[in-house]
Scaffold this active site. Structure first.
Site, PDB file in Angstrom:
ATOM      1  CG  ASP A   1      -1.579   1.272   1.515  1.00 26.25           C
ATOM      2  OD1 ASP A   1      -2.259   1.769   0.593  1.00 26.25           O
ATOM      3  OD2 ASP A   1      -1.415   1.818   2.620  1.00 26.25           O
TER       4      ASP A   1
ATOM      5  CG  ASP B   1      -1.543   7.726  -0.018  1.00 23.67           C
ATOM      6  OD1 ASP B   1      -2.293   7.512  -0.990  1.00 23.67           O
ATOM      7  OD2 ASP B   1      -0.554   8.470  -0.082  1.00 23.67           O
TER       8      ASP B   1
ATOM      9  CD  GLU C   1      -4.193   9.505   3.334  1.00 21.00           C
ATOM     10  OE1 GLU C   1      -4.497   8.537   2.646  1.00 21.00           O
ATOM     11  OE2 GLU C   1      -4.550  10.664   3.032  1.00 21.00           O
TER      12      GLU C   1
ATOM     13  CE  LYS D   1     -11.528  10.849  -9.632  1.00 22.51           C
ATOM     14  NZ  LYS D   1     -10.140  10.384  -9.470  1.00 22.51           N
TER      15      LYS D   1
ATOM     16  CB  THR E   1      -6.936   4.382  -2.965  1.00 20.25           C
ATOM     17  OG1 THR E   1      -7.150   3.134  -2.310  1.00 20.25           O
ATOM     18  CG2 THR E   1      -8.261   4.951  -3.378  1.00 20.25           C
ATOM     19  CB  THR E   2      -2.857   7.884  -4.078  1.00 16.09           C
ATOM     20  OG1 THR E   2      -2.751   9.270  -4.375  1.00 16.09           O
ATOM     21  CG2 THR E   2      -1.525   7.195  -4.337  1.00 16.09           C
TER      22      THR E   2
ATOM     23  CG  ASP F   1      -2.259   2.976   6.229  1.00 13.17           C
ATOM     24  OD1 ASP F   1      -2.636   4.050   6.747  1.00 13.17           O
ATOM     25  OD2 ASP F   1      -2.549   2.625   5.070  1.00 13.17           O
TER      26      ASP F   1
END
Ligand code: XBP
Ligand code: MG
Length: 244
Positions: free
Chosen positions: A9, A11, A18, A54, A123-124, A183
């Site tokens: 992962d 972030d 974050e 978003k 996801t980023t 995380d």
């Protein structure tokens, strides 16, 4: 079974992006757009339940002004806000605001030296991943990660398993042969739903709640011996990854 690949992962796991990057970048974009929105840390911790910048902004907008959030031009405004937020985020990275968390680089290098393949499932956005690797690991940073699954390459974001399945498909590996490092609750849920054993490395926003089904639950990777057995192979650095 020996672990054949680490799936990272980004972030909160690779770095505390974050708090050090995304949250200030959102607030800069809101201020620039003349919006009265300001996400302080406690509020942001709540909003992180929605993955995807978003999607997170839309969820917040529906909360504070449901009528405006339902207007025909809402999606376009969210896209524009996200573009500006990403520009601010990249500038923060370039300015040195973010470093890798303790122990992360050692794990990445140990995994490479011991012949494990490595990938990213996040996801980023792809640009955010590329820039984070650039500013923290330098030119060779990309070479450690054979596959980068990021952002909108899948429609359903974490906790859906889609991004992990996308990465596993391109690695050509079975889920059980890999180990995910995450995380957050959505991230752990996504890895588990894809059948990937997952180590939880708690970050500033993870909170204290137990997350069932994790192989390990750690406050940090600092000083933690990686769980993969040493092997003789040390693959040459791969061509810079292509974010497919
Ligand atoms: C965490 C996320 C991301 C970031 C914001 O991703 O949910 O949406 O909060 O980045 P990860 P974007 O899976 O790496 O923990 O604004 O680019 O979405
Ligand atoms: Mg995360």
């Amino acid at each position: 079974m020996p672990i054949r690949a680490l799936i990272w992962d980004v972030d909160g796991t690779l770095a505390e992006t974050e708090d050090e990057g995304h949250r200030p970048a959102f607030n800069l974009a809101f201020e620039e757009a003349g919006l009265p929105w300001r996400w302080d840390s406690p509020l942001y911790g709540e909003l992180l339940a929605v993955t995807g910048g978003k999607e997170r902004m839309l969820a917040y907008w529906r909360r504070v002004d449901p009528e405006a959030a339902a207007a025909p031009d809402a999606a376009a405004l969210i896209r524009r806000l996200h573009e500006r937020k990403t520009a601010h985020y990249l500038a923060l990275l370039d300015g040195g605001a973010v470093r890798l968390r303790p122990g992360v680089e050692a794990w990445i290098r140990a995994a490479h030296a011991q012949g494990l393949r490595q990938a990213i499932a996040t996801t980023t956005t792809p640009d955010n991943v590329t820039r984070l690797l650039d500013v923290t690991l330098g030119d060779e940073g990309h070479r450690f990660f054979e596959v980068v699954g990021a952002g909108d390459v899948v429609a359903a974001k974490k906790p859906a398993p889609d991004i992990y399945r996308w990465v596993l498909d391109r690695l050509g590996l079975a889920a059980a042969d890999c180990l995910a490092v995450e995380d957050s609750a959505p991230g752990v849920a996504a890895a588990r739903a894809a059948g990937v054993p997952v180590w939880l490395v708690r970050s500033r926003y993870t909170g204290g709640a137990a997350l069932p089904g994790v192989v390990a639950d750690l406050p940090s990777l600092d000083g933690v011996a990686p769980p993969f057995a040493a092997s003789t192979a040390t693959p040459a650095l791969r061509p810079a990854h292509r974010v497919r």
